[in-house]
Design a protein around this motif. Structure first.
Motif, PDB file in Angstrom:
ATOM      1  N   ALA A  46       9.983   2.637   2.135  1.00 23.13           N
ATOM      2  CA  ALA A  46       8.677   2.839   2.761  1.00 23.13           C
ATOM      3  C   ALA A  46       8.315   4.315   2.822  1.00 23.13           C
ATOM      4  CB  ALA A  46       8.670   2.227   4.156  1.00 23.13           C
ATOM      5  N   ALA A  47       9.334   5.192   2.887  1.00 19.46           N
ATOM      6  CA  ALA A  47       9.061   6.631   2.922  1.00 19.46           C
ATOM      7  C   ALA A  47       8.435   7.111   1.617  1.00 19.46           C
ATOM      8  CB  ALA A  47      10.354   7.391   3.210  1.00 19.46           C
ATOM      9  N   ARG A  48       8.586   6.330   0.542  1.00 17.21           N
ATOM     10  CA  ARG A  48       8.009   6.705  -0.746  1.00 17.21           C
ATOM     11  C   ARG A  48       6.592   6.138  -0.931  1.00 17.21           C
ATOM     12  NH1 ARG A  48      13.051   4.812  -4.610  1.00 17.21           N
ATOM     13  NH2 ARG A  48      14.768   5.619  -3.315  1.00 17.21           N
ATOM     14  N   ALA A  49       6.128   5.356   0.040  1.00 15.08           N
ATOM     15  CA  ALA A  49       4.825   4.713  -0.078  1.00 15.08           C
ATOM     16  C   ALA A  49       3.923   5.157   1.060  1.00 15.08           C
ATOM     17  CB  ALA A  49       4.990   3.193  -0.070  1.00 15.08           C
ATOM     18  N   GLN A  57      -7.577   0.106   5.132  1.00 11.21           N
ATOM     19  CA  GLN A  57      -7.978   0.752   6.381  1.00 11.21           C
ATOM     20  C   GLN A  57      -6.801   1.309   7.170  1.00 11.21           C
ATOM     21  OE1 GLN A  57      -8.584  -2.568   5.813  1.00 11.21           O
ATOM     22  NE2 GLN A  57     -10.680  -2.462   4.991  1.00 11.21           N
ATOM     23  N   ALA A  58      -5.585   1.143   6.658  1.00  9.14           N
ATOM     24  CA  ALA A  58      -4.400   1.505   7.427  1.00  9.14           C
ATOM     25  C   ALA A  58      -4.309   3.004   7.646  1.00  9.14           C
ATOM     26  CB  ALA A  58      -3.138   1.011   6.714  1.00  9.14           C
ATOM     27  N   THR A  59      -3.696   3.371   8.796  1.00  5.72           N
ATOM     28  CA  THR A  59      -3.494   4.787   9.116  1.00  5.72           C
ATOM     29  C   THR A  59      -2.021   5.138   9.291  1.00  5.72           C
ATOM     30  OG1 THR A  59      -3.807   4.298  11.471  1.00  5.72           O
ATOM     31  CG2 THR A  59      -5.754   4.995  10.213  1.00  5.72           C
ATOM     32  N   ARG A  60      -1.198   4.137   9.605  1.00  8.48           N
ATOM     33  CA  ARG A  60       0.218   4.468   9.859  1.00  8.48           C
ATOM     34  C   ARG A  60       1.081   3.218   9.786  1.00  8.48           C
ATOM     35  NH1 ARG A  60       1.789   3.181  15.192  1.00  8.48           N
ATOM     36  NH2 ARG A  60       0.040   2.478  16.511  1.00  8.48           N
ATOM     37  N   PHE A  61       2.395   3.468   9.581  1.00  9.55           N
ATOM     38  CA  PHE A  61       3.416   2.432   9.709  1.00  9.55           C
ATOM     39  C   PHE A  61       3.941   2.442  11.141  1.00  9.55           C
ATOM     40  CE2 PHE A  61       4.241   3.190   5.026  1.00  9.55           C
ATOM     41  CZ  PHE A  61       3.755   1.957   4.620  1.00  9.55           C
ATOM     42  N   GLY A  62       4.344   1.289  11.623  1.00 15.80           N
ATOM     43  CA  GLY A  62       5.022   1.217  12.905  1.00 15.80           C
ATOM     44  C   GLY A  62       6.528   1.256  12.720  1.00 15.80           C
ATOM     45  N   LEU A  71       7.886  -4.211   8.598  1.00 13.88           N
ATOM     46  CA  LEU A  71       7.289  -2.957   9.051  1.00 13.88           C
ATOM     47  C   LEU A  71       5.811  -3.203   9.394  1.00 13.88           C
ATOM     48  CD1 LEU A  71       8.497  -0.051   9.213  1.00 13.88           C
ATOM     49  CD2 LEU A  71       7.377   0.398   7.025  1.00 13.88           C
ATOM     50  N   PRO A  72       5.437  -3.144  10.666  1.00  9.61           N
ATOM     51  CA  PRO A  72       4.019  -3.341  11.006  1.00  9.61           C
ATOM     52  C   PRO A  72       3.158  -2.189  10.483  1.00  9.61           C
ATOM     53  CG  PRO A  72       5.266  -2.672  12.936  1.00  9.61           C
ATOM     54  CD  PRO A  72       6.267  -2.900  11.845  1.00  9.61           C
ATOM     55  N   VAL A  73       1.926  -2.527  10.118  1.00 10.08           N
ATOM     56  CA  VAL A  73       0.972  -1.540   9.603  1.00 10.08           C
ATOM     57  C   VAL A  73      -0.251  -1.559  10.516  1.00 10.08           C
ATOM     58  CG1 VAL A  73      -0.375  -0.781   7.609  1.00 10.08           C
ATOM     59  CG2 VAL A  73       1.813  -1.945   7.258  1.00 10.08           C
ATOM     60  N   PHE A  74      -0.681  -0.352  10.967  1.00 11.04           N
ATOM     61  CA  PHE A  74      -1.766  -0.257  11.943  1.00 11.04           C
ATOM     62  C   PHE A  74      -2.933   0.559  11.387  1.00 11.04           C
ATOM     63  CE2 PHE A  74       2.116  -0.801  14.384  1.00 11.04           C
ATOM     64  CZ  PHE A  74       1.762  -1.771  15.311  1.00 11.04           C
ATOM     65  N   ALA A  75      -4.134   0.223  11.893  1.00 12.06           N
ATOM     66  CA  ALA A  75      -5.311   1.082  11.758  1.00 12.06           C
ATOM     67  C   ALA A  75      -5.618   1.547  13.174  1.00 12.06           C
ATOM     68  CB  ALA A  75      -6.482   0.317  11.171  1.00 12.06           C
ATOM     69  N   GLY A  76      -5.152   2.734  13.527  1.00  8.43           N
ATOM     70  CA  GLY A  76      -5.201   3.156  14.927  1.00  8.43           C
ATOM     71  C   GLY A  76      -4.188   2.341  15.706  1.00  8.43           C
ATOM     72  N   ASP A  77      -4.685   1.543  16.666  1.00 11.60           N
ATOM     73  CA  ASP A  77      -3.803   0.662  17.437  1.00 11.60           C
ATOM     74  C   ASP A  77      -3.960  -0.793  17.024  1.00 11.60           C
ATOM     75  OD1 ASP A  77      -2.810   2.788  18.901  1.00 11.60           O
ATOM     76  OD2 ASP A  77      -4.409   2.677  20.411  1.00 11.60           O
ATOM     77  N   ARG A  78      -4.772  -1.068  16.028  1.00  9.22           N
ATOM     78  CA  ARG A  78      -5.015  -2.447  15.601  1.00  9.22           C
ATOM     79  C   ARG A  78      -4.027  -2.835  14.501  1.00  9.22           C
ATOM     80  NH1 ARG A  78      -8.665  -4.752  11.735  1.00  9.22           N
ATOM     81  NH2 ARG A  78      -9.389  -2.630  11.252  1.00  9.22           N
ATOM     82  N   LEU A  79      -3.341  -3.941  14.722  1.00  7.91           N
ATOM     83  CA  LEU A  79      -2.367  -4.437  13.751  1.00  7.91           C
ATOM     84  C   LEU A  79      -3.092  -5.073  12.577  1.00  7.91           C
ATOM     85  CD1 LEU A  79       0.619  -5.086  12.986  1.00  7.91           C
ATOM     86  CD2 LEU A  79       0.305  -7.281  14.166  1.00  7.91           C
ATOM     87  N   THR A 113      -1.385  -8.701   0.457  1.00 11.05           N
ATOM     88  CA  THR A 113      -2.396  -7.633   0.399  1.00 11.05           C
ATOM     89  C   THR A 113      -2.022  -6.487  -0.522  1.00 11.05           C
ATOM     90  OG1 THR A 113      -1.383  -6.556   2.319  1.00 11.05           O
ATOM     91  CG2 THR A 113      -3.143  -8.155   2.753  1.00 11.05           C
ATOM     92  N   GLY A 114      -0.797  -6.386  -0.938  1.00  9.60           N
ATOM     93  CA  GLY A 114      -0.411  -5.285  -1.816  1.00  9.60           C
ATOM     94  C   GLY A 114       1.034  -5.400  -2.258  1.00  9.60           C
ATOM     95  N   LEU A 115       1.329  -4.822  -3.422  1.00  6.45           N
ATOM     96  CA  LEU A 115       2.680  -4.851  -3.985  1.00  6.45           C
ATOM     97  C   LEU A 115       3.007  -3.474  -4.535  1.00  6.45           C
ATOM     98  CD1 LEU A 115       2.353  -8.145  -6.081  1.00  6.45           C
ATOM     99  CD2 LEU A 115       3.506  -7.931  -3.873  1.00  6.45           C
ATOM    100  N   LYS A 116       4.255  -3.080  -4.419  1.00  7.78           N
ATOM    101  CA  LYS A 116       4.699  -1.808  -4.997  1.00  7.78           C
ATOM    102  C   LYS A 116       6.122  -1.984  -5.509  1.00  7.78           C
ATOM    103  CE  LYS A 116       5.332   3.133  -4.020  1.00  7.78           C
ATOM    104  NZ  LYS A 116       4.429   3.605  -5.084  1.00  7.78           N
ATOM    105  N   LEU A 117       6.295  -1.797  -6.810  1.00  5.98           N
ATOM    106  CA  LEU A 117       7.620  -1.843  -7.434  1.00  5.98           C
ATOM    107  C   LEU A 117       8.327  -0.521  -7.133  1.00  5.98           C
ATOM    108  CD1 LEU A 117       9.659  -3.238  -9.347  1.00  5.98           C
ATOM    109  CD2 LEU A 117       8.429  -2.189 -11.257  1.00  5.98           C
ATOM    110  N   VAL A 118       9.458  -0.603  -6.389  1.00 11.77           N
ATOM    111  CA  VAL A 118      10.108   0.628  -5.935  1.00 11.77           C
ATOM    112  C   VAL A 118      11.428   0.915  -6.637  1.00 11.77           C
ATOM    113  CG1 VAL A 118       9.007   0.709  -3.677  1.00 11.77           C
ATOM    114  CG2 VAL A 118      11.085  -0.659  -3.971  1.00 11.77           C
TER     115      VAL A 118
END
Length: 782
Positions: A46-49, A57-62, A71-79, A113-118
Motif C-alpha cells: 500500500a505504501a507504493r500506491a 475522491q479518496a484522500t487517505r488510507f486508514g 485497509l479502509p479508504v476515506f474521503a475526509g472522514d467518510r468511508l 473499484t480498482g486494481l493494481k498489480l504490485v
C-alpha cells in the motif's frame, strides 16, 4: 600423548558442533523474522500506491483492520471502501509457481473499484507480453459487483484473454473474483443480519451408504453424468455471433456435422457414481488419495478438440477447463490429474480422453450444490493471436445420492460453505471430516495430512536408526539386504507413487529464489511431506552428506536400484564404466545444476521447464501417465540403468549435485576403511554400485549414496582380505590352544614344529587363498 590427541579430537568436534549450532541459529533467526514479516504484506504494498488509484475522491488510507487485514479508504472522514491484498484471501499461483500479488479496491456494496498489480514473477509477462496488456485485461473487472456472484445469482465475469498470456490472465482474474467473493461472504464489508429469528434449515449431505453399481445409460439418464456435445457448425456459429470478425473468418474446416467435442463430467467421489465408472478397485484407490472433505470429478471427451490442451504440459495448468461454483472458480494442475484408459460402467463408450481430477483443497466446493464445468474454446486468428469462447456444462447432483442432516442454524449468503455463523466448521459433505476454512491454508494441509505426516515421521526415525546402528546391521548381510530393499520399496510405492513426495531440483531453485525476492514460510508449509523431507535432508547433510536422500529417500533412485536388482537376478550383463571415463562423466550433473541455477535468476518458470531433465514428474508423480516423449525419456533412463546401475544418479541428476555441494560441511565420517583398502585391495572399489570409491581407496562423499555395501564387505571375514587374515589368525590361535594340542607330546627325535604342522594339516584343511592380487590381474582377487 594420548590425552593430547583426545583433546585435539574433542576440540575439532566442538568446533564442528559450534559451526552447526551457528547455522541452526541463523536459520532460526531467518525463519523467525520472515514469519513475522510474512503475516501480510498489505502495508508494504500500500505504501507504493495512492488511495486515488482505487477511489477517485479518496484522500487517505486508514489503519489496517482484522485478519486478514483490509485497509479502509476515506474521503475526509467518510468511508469510501477498502483495499486488500488478494493473496491474503486466496491463492494466485501462475506459471512461475509464485504468487501474483494485486491490491484490490472494493466498496461496501461489493463493487470492485480498482486494481493494481504490485508483484509477480510471471516469465510471459516479464519477457514476451507487455505488462500493460495484462493489466488492461484485468481492469475489465473494475466496476463489477461481486455481491450477486457471492450469492450465487450470477456467474463470475470473464476477462479479455491476452494471447500468449492466457493462463496468467485467467489466474489473476480468478484470484480477484475469488478473493472479493470471500471478503463479501465474510460479512466484513456490511454486517450480516443476526439474532434469534435466524431461520433453521436441514443441510443436504452425500449419502455414503449408497453404493450400487449402475450402467452408463442409467447414469446418463438421471443426470449422474452430464454431457455437452458441440458440432463444428455450432462452434462456428458461436464465433460468428461473438462479433469477432477475425474469428469468424477462420472457421473450423471439415464436415459441419462432425463432432467438435463430446464432453462428459461426473462427481465420482459419490460412491455409486465412482464405483460404477471407476470400478471397485479404482474407487478404493481414489478414496485413499482424497484428503478429508476433498471431492473428485471425472472429465471425459471425444472429438477433434481436446479439453486438456497443452498448457498443462508446459506449465502444469489445465487452462481449457474451469470448475465454477457460487461465483468462485478454480483450474486444475497436473498434480490434481490422473489419466484413465477406459470406464468400468457397462455400455460406456470408448472416449479419446478420460481424466480424473481431484478438486484443489483450497477451493471451497460443496458437492451437493450446483456447479458447472466451463470449457474454453480457442481459435487461432493470426500468427500469435487467438480468439476465445466459453461453453458451460452444468451439473447438479441428483437427490437420490443425498440425505438431510439434523437442522443447523442457517447462515447468511456471505458465509463460506461449511462455516457456521460463529466461525466453527459445520459437518462435512464429503467423505471425511471438515477443516475450519478460516484456518490458514498451511495449517489445514497439516491437519488433512496428519496420517501421512505420521507415517513419514516414523520412516525418518527408522532410517535414522539404520544409520546410527549401521555396524550392527551390516554384520548380518542377509538382514541388511532385506532391510534395504524393503525401505526402498516403501520409498518408491508409498512415498513416491502414493504420497507424491518426490523432491526435485525445482524445490531448490524456488527456495533460493524466494530468499532473494521475499521469503514466506507459509508457501513451503502448504506441502507437509515435502517440508518434512527437506527438513530431514537438511539435517542429514550435516551428518552424512547427500547419501541419506539419494540412497534411501529418493523414489526415482529407489526405482532405479530395484529395477537394477531385478536385472541382475535375470543375469542382464552389467557394464562397468572405466574409471577415467567415469571420473569425467560425473561432473555433468554439476554443470546441469549450475545452468538451471543461473537460469532461475533470469526466469524461474523457464528453469522449471528445463528441469524436465529430471524424469521425476513423469515416473513418480504422474506414474508414466503423460505424453509419449516424456515417458520415452524416463523409460530410456531406466533402460540404461539396467546395464549401468543408477546411471541417472551418477551422471545427470541436478538434485544430487545440488545436495552434494552443501554436503561438504558434514561433521562425521562413519564409513570405515582398513589400511589395506586401495593398496593393494580393490574389492570395495570394484563392487561399489555407483563407483564412488577411488582406486586409491578413499570414498568420494560427493558421489556416495550411502548404500553401506562397502561396510558390509568391511566386516565380512570371508570376502574382505583384512578380515580373512584376522579369521585365519584367530583359527590358528584356537588350534594351538585346543586340548588335542596340549595332550600331544613330541615323539623322541621329532621336532615339535614338525608335529604342530602335521597336526594342523590333519585337523584343518584350509583352502589356498591369495590375499593380494598378482601383477596383471587388475586388482581382483579370489
Amino acid at each position: 600423548m594420548r590425552c593430547a590427541h583426545n583433546f585435539k579430537r574433542s576440540a575439532r568436534l566442538c568446533g564442528h558442533l559450534g559451526r552447526a549450532a551457528g547455522i541452526l541459529v541463523a536459520v532460526f533467526l531467518l525463519w523467525h523474522s520472515d514469519v513475522a514479516a510474512a503475516a501480510s504484506r498489505l502495508s508494504e504494498f500500500a505504501a507504493r500506491a495512492t488511495p486515488q488509484e482505487f477511489f477517485k475522491q479518496a484522500t487517505r488510507f486508514g489503519e489496517p483492520q482484522g485478519d486478514p487485514p483490509i485497509l479502509p479508504v476515506f474521503a475526509g472522514d467518510r468511508l469510501l471502501g477498502y483495499v486488500y491484498l488478494n493473496t491474503d484471501f486466496t491463492g494466485a499461483i501462475g506459471y512461475s509457481g509464485k504468487p501474483v500479488s494485486m491490491l484490490i479496491g472494493i466498496d461496501p456494496e461489493g463493487v470492485i473499484t480498482g486494481l493494481k498489480l504490485v508483484e509477480h514473477k510471471e516469465p510471459i509477462v516479464l519477457v514476451g507480453v507487455p505488462e500493460r496488456r495484462v493489466v488492461e485485461a484485468i481492469n475489465k473487472l473494475v466496476g463489477k459487483s461481486v455481491a450477486p456472484i457471492a450469492a450465487g445469482k450470477e456467474r463470475p465475469p470473464q476477462p479479455d484473454i491476452v494471447s500468449g498470456a492466457t493462463v496468467t490472465v485467467l489466474v489473476m482474474a480468478d484470484s480477484v473474483v475469488r478473493s472479493a467473493v470471500r471478503l463479501v461472504r465474510s460479512g466484513r464489508l456490511s454486517p450480516a443480519p443476526t439474532g434469534p429469528g435466524a431461520e433453521v434449515v436441514a443441510r443436504r449431505v452425500i449419502d455414503l451408504s449408497q453404493s450400487e453399481i449402475r450402467d452408463w445409460a442409467s447414469l446418463l439418464g438421471d443426470g449422474s453424468i452430464r454431457r455437452l456435445s458441440l458440432t463444428v457448425e455450432e462452434v462456428n456459429e458461436a464465433f460468428e455471433k461473438s462479433g469477432n470478425k477475425e474469428a469468424a473468418k477462420h472457421a473450423e474446416a471439415g464436415d459441419s456435422h462432425e463432432t467438435f467435442i463430446d464432453l462428459y463430467t461426473a462427481l465420482v467421489s459419490v460412491p455409486t457414481i465412482g464405483k460404477s465408472l471407476l470400478g471397485e478397485s479404482g474407487y478404493d484407490q481414489l478414496l485413499r488419495r482424497l484428503k478429508p472433505g476433498q471431492q473428485a470429478i471425472l472429465v471425459a471427451g471425444d472429438g477433434i478438440y481436446s479439453f486438456k490442451g497443452s498448457g498443462y504440459v508446459r506449465g502444469g495448468i489445465f487452462d481449457r477447463i474451469e470448475l465454477l461454483q457460487d461465483g468462485s472458480g478454480t483450474r486444475f494442475r497436473d498434480r490434481n490429474h490422473e489419466r484413465l484408459g477406459d470406464l468400468a460402467a457397462a455400455g460406456a463408450p470408448a472416449l479419446r480422453e478420460i481424466s480424473l481430477f481431484t478438486v484443489p483443497e483450497d477451493f471451497a466446493f460443496d458437492p451437493t450444490e450446483p456447479w458447472e464445468l466451463q470449457l474454453l474454446v480457442q481459435r487461432a486468428t493470426g500468427a500469435r493471436e487467438k480468439a476465445f469462447l466459453t461453453f458451460s456444462l452444468g451439473y447438479t447432483l441428483p437427490e437420490r445420492y443425498t440425505k438431510r442432516e439434523q437442522p443447523l442454524p442457517k447462515v447468511a449468503a456471505d458465509t463460506p460453505p461449511g462455516t457456521a455463523r460463529d466461525g466453527q466448521a459445520t459437518p462435512s459433505a464429503g467423505p471425511g471430516p471438515h477443516i475450519d476454512s478460516e484456518e490458514p491454508l498451511w495449517k489445514q494441509m497439516w491437519h488433512r495430512n496428519a496420517a501421512s505426516v505420521a507415517v513419514t515421521g516414523v520412516a525418518i526415525l527408522v532410517l535414522t536408526a539404520i544409520f546410527f546402528f549401521q555396524n550392527q546391521l551390516v554384520r548380518r548381510p542377509d538382514l541388511y539386504t532385506w532391510v534395504r530393499r524393503g525401505f526402498l520399496l516403501f520409498t518408491l510405492v508409498w512415498l513416491g507413487w502414493y504420497a507424491n513426495a518426490q523432491l526435485s531440483v525445482v524445490n531448490v531453485l524456488t527456495f533460493t529464489n524466494s530468499l532473494i525476492t521475499g521469503f514466506n514460510w507459509e508457501y513451503f508449509l502448504t506441502s507437509p511431506l515435502i517440508f518434512i523431507l527437506w527438513s530431514s535432508v537438511a539435517a542429514a547433510l550435516l551428518f552424512w552428506g547427500r547419501g541419506p536422500f539419494c540412497g534411501w529417500l529418493c523414489p526415482f533412485g529407489a526405482l532405479q536400484e530395484l529395477t537394477s536388482n531385478v536385472a541382475k537376478a535375470l543375469r542382464v550383463p552389467q557394464i562397468r564404466v572405466p574409471w577415467d571415463l567415469h571420473e569425467r562423466l560425473w561432473p555433468i550433473k554439476y554443470i546441469i545444476f549450475l545452468f538451471l541455477f543461473g537460469m532461475s535468476f533470469y526466469s524461474i518458470a523457464f528453469a522449471e521447464q528445463l528441469s524436465e531433465v529430471e524424469p521425476f514428474k513423469t515416473a513418480i508423480v504422474l506414474k508414466f501417465m503423460r505424453e509419449w516423449p516424456f515417458v520415452a525419456y524416463a523409460v530410456l533412463l531406466l533402460g540404461v540403468g539396467l546395464f549401468i546401475e543408477r546411471f541417472f544418479c551418477r551422471y545427470l541428476c541436478p538434485l544430487g549435485a545440488a545436495l552434494a555441494i552443501p554436503g561438504r560441511i558434514r561433521m562425521f565420517e562413519w564409513l570405515r576403511r582398513w589400511p589395506e583398502c586401495g593398496s593393494p585391495c580393490q574389492r570395495c572399489a570394484n563392487e561399489c554400485p555407483v563407483q564412488s570409491i577411488h582406486p586409491e581407496g578413499h570414498i568420494n562423499v560427493n558421489e556416495c549414496i550411502y548404500c553401506m555395501h562397502c561396510q558390509e564387505l568391511y566386516w565380512d571375514d570371508h570376502r574382505c582380505p583384512h578380515m580373512i587374515q584376522i579369521r585365519l589368525k584367530r583359527a590358528k590361535r584356537e588350534a594351538l590352544s585346543s586340548p588335542s594340542m596340549r595332550d600331544s607330546a613330541p615323539a623322541p627325535g621329532q621336532p615339535a614344529i614338525g608335529r604342530l604342522t602335521k597336526l594342523m594339516s590333519q585337523n584343518f584343511r584350509m583352502p589356498k587363498i591369495r590375499l593380494w592380487p598378482t601383477r596383471g590381474e587388475g586388482g581382483s582377487h579370489d
